[in-house]
Design an enzyme around this catalytic site. Structure first.
Site, mmCIF file in Angstrom:
data_model
loop_
_atom_site.group_PDB
_atom_site.id
_atom_site.type_symbol
_atom_site.label_atom_id
_atom_site.label_comp_id
_atom_site.label_asym_id
_atom_site.label_seq_id
_atom_site.Cartn_x
_atom_site.Cartn_y
_atom_site.Cartn_z
ATOM 1 C CD GLU A 188 -27.021 5.453 0.580
ATOM 2 O OE1 GLU A 188 -26.807 4.247 0.289
ATOM 3 O OE2 GLU A 188 -27.010 6.190 -0.355
ATOM 4 C CD GLN A 234 -25.423 1.552 -8.854
ATOM 5 O OE1 GLN A 234 -24.836 2.423 -8.929
ATOM 6 N NE2 GLN A 234 -25.686 0.988 -7.613
ATOM 7 C CG HIS A 239 -28.233 9.166 -2.448
ATOM 8 N ND1 HIS A 239 -27.828 8.315 -3.390
ATOM 9 C CD2 HIS A 239 -29.460 9.743 -2.982
ATOM 10 C CE1 HIS A 239 -28.595 8.109 -4.550
ATOM 11 N NE2 HIS A 239 -29.628 8.990 -4.360
ATOM 12 C CG ASP A 248 -23.765 9.565 -3.324
ATOM 13 O OD1 ASP A 248 -24.627 9.544 -2.942
ATOM 14 O OD2 ASP A 248 -22.923 8.320 -3.473
ATOM 15 C CB SER A 287 -28.513 2.813 -8.646
ATOM 16 O OG SER A 287 -27.635 4.021 -8.422
ATOM 17 C CG HIS A 324 -26.128 7.595 -7.878
ATOM 18 N ND1 HIS A 324 -25.336 8.810 -7.750
ATOM 19 C CD2 HIS A 324 -25.844 7.150 -6.600
ATOM 20 C CE1 HIS A 324 -25.220 9.055 -6.311
ATOM 21 N NE2 HIS A 324 -25.496 7.860 -5.601
ATOM 22 C CB VAL A 339 -24.139 -1.114 -3.564
ATOM 23 C CG1 VAL A 339 -23.654 -0.719 -4.988
ATOM 24 C CG2 VAL A 339 -22.969 -0.818 -2.719
ATOM 25 C CB ALA A 340 -29.276 0.700 -5.971
HETATM 26 ZN ZN LIG Z 1 -25.790 7.909 -3.509
#
Ligand SMILES: [Zn+2]
Length: 259
Positions: free
Chosen positions: A231, A139, A234, A183, A174, A176, A168-169
């Site tokens: 998004e 990340q 996502h 995604d 994030s 993720h 972008v976190a």
């Molecule tokens: Zn994502």
């Protein structure tokens, strides 16, 4: 003079007549008022104290915080909130399950993810999972790359980091990193931009993902709550019950958890 006497006399009769007619009305109003006050005033004073044995109640029965019985449990693993204001807890861990393309997810969401992908393919579509679990380092690398790209376009470092954070976190914030976000793009259009929403895969996922416990995590018009731009690729696993409620209410995860 005569007329005046008549007037006085006449007035006197009126007064007497009114007095006679007011008495029952006054009595009636007094009765109504007393009746109303009997109900309006608290009744505790009239009840002996021993009918409230508060001290004899066992401790376990003392009232705790009152929560709506259907309030979502924000501490449940599937509802863990990770966003710019709620970083991933340091102690967070999960058992990873590897997908056929080498990416990994939390194994607890794997069966539903597999079922959703199978159903999407059965509808004649070609979904591709292009991102799943990311480590902190991964990340950080993505965030740094985005920041540098913006600086190359003339942004100051501070502005570039701020702008990058909306897309972008920041490392540690994030989803993720949770292992519960994926995604998914259409094989025919693998660009991570708003053109995704027009693909057949996204249209199918937006209509059906909730049936498998997934939600479109960053919907259009919800950036003020999520801190992340729209998004349309996502998806976040929240479990089937929560996904059904979120879908029905048309809210994002932040709104759902603060209801
Ligand atoms: Zn994502």
């Amino acid at each position: 003079m005569y007329q005046r006497c008549i007037a006085v006399h006449s007035g006197g009769r009126h007064v007497r007549r009114r007095r006679r007619s007011r008495l029952p009305l006054f009595t009636f109003l007094l009765a109504v008022f007393s009746f109303a006050m009997a109900f309006a005033l608290p009744q505790e004073d009239g009840i002996p104290a021993q009918t409230f044995p508060v001290k004899s109640l066992p401790e376990a029965q003392e009232p705790g915080p009152v929560l709506p019985s259907d309030a979502p449990d924000a501490s449940a693993w599937n509802l863990l909130l990770v966003n710019p204001w709620n970083p991933l807890p340091r102690e967070h861990s999960f058992t990873a399950k590897k997908l056929s393309n080498g990416l990994e997810v939390d194994e607890r969401c794997y069966p539903d993810l597999q079922e959703m992908m199978d159903a999407c393919r059965a509808a004649g579509l070609s979904p591709v999972i292009c991102s799943a679990y990311r480590s902190y380092e991964k990340q950080e690398e993505l965030f740094q790359r985005k920041t540098e790209k913006l600086m190359a376009r003339g942004y100051s470092e501070e502005d570039a980091r701020e702008e990058a954070a909306a897309e972008v976190a920041l490392p540690g914030t994030s989803e993720h990193q949770l292992g519960l976000a994926v995604d998914i793009v259409d094989l025919d259009n693998q660009n991570l931009d708003e053109t995704q929403e027009d693909t057949a895969v996204q249209k199918w996922l937006m209509e059906h993902s909730w049936e498998y416990g997934f939600i479109l995590r960053y919907p259009s018009g919800k950036s003020g709550f999520t801190g992340i731009i729209y998004e349309p690729w996502h998806y976040r696993y929240v479990g089937r019950d929560a996904a059904a409620e979120i879908h029905e209410q048309g809210v994002c995860l932040e709104e759902y958890l603060t209801v």
